[in-house]
Design a protein around this motif. Sequence first.
Motif, short mmCIF file in Angstrom:
data_model
loop_
_atom_site.label_atom_id
_atom_site.label_comp_id
_atom_site.label_asym_id
_atom_site.label_seq_id
_atom_site.Cartn_x
_atom_site.Cartn_y
_atom_site.Cartn_z
N GLN A 79 0.85 -1.19 0.00
CA GLN A 79 0.00 0.00 0.00
C GLN A 79 0.88 1.23 0.00
OE1 GLN A 79 -2.34 0.61 3.49
NE2 GLN A 79 -3.71 2.07 2.51
N ALA A 80 0.55 2.19 -0.90
CA ALA A 80 1.35 3.41 -0.97
C ALA A 80 1.15 4.22 0.30
CB ALA A 80 0.93 4.23 -2.18
N PRO A 81 2.22 4.75 0.90
CA PRO A 81 2.08 5.60 2.07
C PRO A 81 1.36 6.88 1.70
CG PRO A 81 4.30 5.72 1.22
CD PRO A 81 3.61 4.63 0.46
N ALA A 82 0.67 7.52 2.67
CA ALA A 82 -0.05 8.75 2.40
C ALA A 82 0.92 9.79 1.86
CB ALA A 82 -0.73 9.25 3.68
N GLY A 88 -4.61 7.86 1.05
CA GLY A 88 -4.22 6.54 0.58
C GLY A 88 -3.68 6.65 -0.83
N THR A 89 -4.34 5.97 -1.78
CA THR A 89 -3.93 6.06 -3.18
C THR A 89 -4.84 6.98 -3.99
OG1 THR A 89 -5.23 4.08 -3.71
CG2 THR A 89 -2.89 3.76 -3.17
N THR A 90 -5.79 7.64 -3.34
CA THR A 90 -6.68 8.57 -4.02
C THR A 90 -6.09 9.97 -4.00
OG1 THR A 90 -8.66 7.28 -3.47
CG2 THR A 90 -8.99 9.57 -4.08
N ILE A 91 -5.98 10.55 -5.19
CA ILE A 91 -5.38 11.88 -5.35
C ILE A 91 -6.45 12.83 -5.87
CG2 ILE A 91 -3.45 13.17 -6.33
CD1 ILE A 91 -2.63 10.65 -4.75
N THR A 92 -6.64 13.96 -5.20
CA THR A 92 -7.54 15.00 -5.71
C THR A 92 -6.78 16.32 -5.73
OG1 THR A 92 -8.43 15.45 -3.51
CG2 THR A 92 -9.63 13.87 -4.85
N PHE A 93 -6.88 17.03 -6.84
CA PHE A 93 -6.26 18.35 -6.90
C PHE A 93 -6.95 19.19 -7.95
CE2 PHE A 93 -4.00 15.87 -10.08
CZ PHE A 93 -3.74 16.75 -11.11
N SER A 94 -6.74 20.48 -7.89
CA SER A 94 -7.35 21.39 -8.85
C SER A 94 -6.45 22.60 -9.06
CB SER A 94 -8.73 21.86 -8.36
OG SER A 94 -8.60 22.59 -7.16
N TYR A 95 -6.63 23.24 -10.21
CA TYR A 95 -5.96 24.51 -10.46
C TYR A 95 -6.82 25.33 -11.40
CZ TYR A 95 -4.35 22.94 -15.12
OH TYR A 95 -4.28 22.50 -16.42
N LEU A 127 -3.47 6.66 -7.68
CA LEU A 127 -2.04 6.43 -7.86
C LEU A 127 -1.77 4.94 -7.94
CD1 LEU A 127 0.86 7.75 -7.80
CD2 LEU A 127 0.82 7.35 -5.33
N ASP A 128 -1.01 4.52 -8.98
CA ASP A 128 -0.74 3.09 -9.12
C ASP A 128 0.31 2.62 -8.12
OD1 ASP A 128 1.61 4.15 -10.17
OD2 ASP A 128 1.66 2.80 -11.88
N ILE A 135 -0.97 8.23 -12.46
CA ILE A 135 -2.25 8.57 -11.85
C ILE A 135 -3.29 8.59 -12.97
CG2 ILE A 135 -3.57 10.24 -10.50
CD1 ILE A 135 -0.90 11.41 -9.55
N LYS A 136 -4.42 7.92 -12.78
CA LYS A 136 -5.49 7.93 -13.76
C LYS A 136 -6.82 8.23 -13.08
CE LYS A 136 -3.44 4.74 -17.12
NZ LYS A 136 -3.62 3.50 -17.90
N GLY A 137 -7.68 8.97 -13.80
CA GLY A 137 -8.98 9.27 -13.22
C GLY A 137 -9.79 10.20 -14.09
N THR A 138 -10.60 11.05 -13.48
CA THR A 138 -11.50 11.93 -14.20
C THR A 138 -11.18 13.39 -13.89
OG1 THR A 138 -13.16 11.84 -12.44
CG2 THR A 138 -13.37 10.25 -14.23
#
Length: 293
Positions: free
Chosen positions: A190-193, A244-251, A268-269, A275-278
């Motif tokens: 598991q990826a660390p935070a 966790g492995t969920t990444i959220t960001f905006s600009y 995050l893989d 990183i893949k998503g919407t």
Amino acid sequence: MRTGSRATCVAAIAITLFAWLQMLGAQGARSYTWYAELVSVDQNAKTMTVKVQIRDGVTRYVESYMPGDKLMLTWVPISGESDTVIYAPKYEVMKGIDEGFILPVEFVAADVKNHTVTVKSAAPPAVLQAVQAVPAGKWIKVVTPMKQPTDTATLTSAAPAEKPNLKPPPPPPPPAPSPDAPGRGRGRGQAPAGGGVGGTWTVNTQLGGNTVPADCMLAVADNKITGNCSSQLGGGAVMGEVAGTTITFSYGVEFNGMALEFAYTGTLDAAMTTIKGTVSVLGMTGEFSATKK
């Protein structure tokens, strides 16, 4: 600014944005498919009349049109197809924009209660022949070039169709719960935070049928993401977080005098290099993938 006027302004900015994105990636002839209910076919006038679905924002002004008014429909793109109009201004409002998910038509009638507008479109003989036998009220699909250089529609082909069920891609699912929750140590695999997120990423965003690349420099502290992203649309400061492995960001960027916010949600893989998503902007949804340099 009144709510209706603001919605119209936002829709105008949206189509300008997506038309611009489409022109960025234009390579030769490109087309899209739209769906509508057939109303009638006029072989002599070389036109067909159809009923199309419209978003709430369009219902606020479409009743003010008169039969015969020339409009420019702007469709909501979903993987190269559409069944709903997000913006329907008079044709002269769209002067200078002649490529995208657009269609020049003639206004016939509006049914605000049922979120539809009936319009008439020019059509070549092959298109008219293809839908001549389709009963009124049945659905058709029409292939249309993205390039629409005049106030008369250019259509490629048409065929009978079932009522579509187009939906934006869903956001990625959250990571599976792990017995190694924060405070209990890190689980194997598991990826660390925050681990692996910091650094420079190439982010490829799919919007309006085109890939828009951006370079993002990200930093992570206490699970909060900061940094900046830059693309052909402009650049802005990044805000986000890691869970966790969920990444959220905006600009945000400034486009045609209006602030636009690109909001990303991805996963995050295990190798912490992809990183893949919407992604969403102005209520439109697309997909993205990011690769660490």
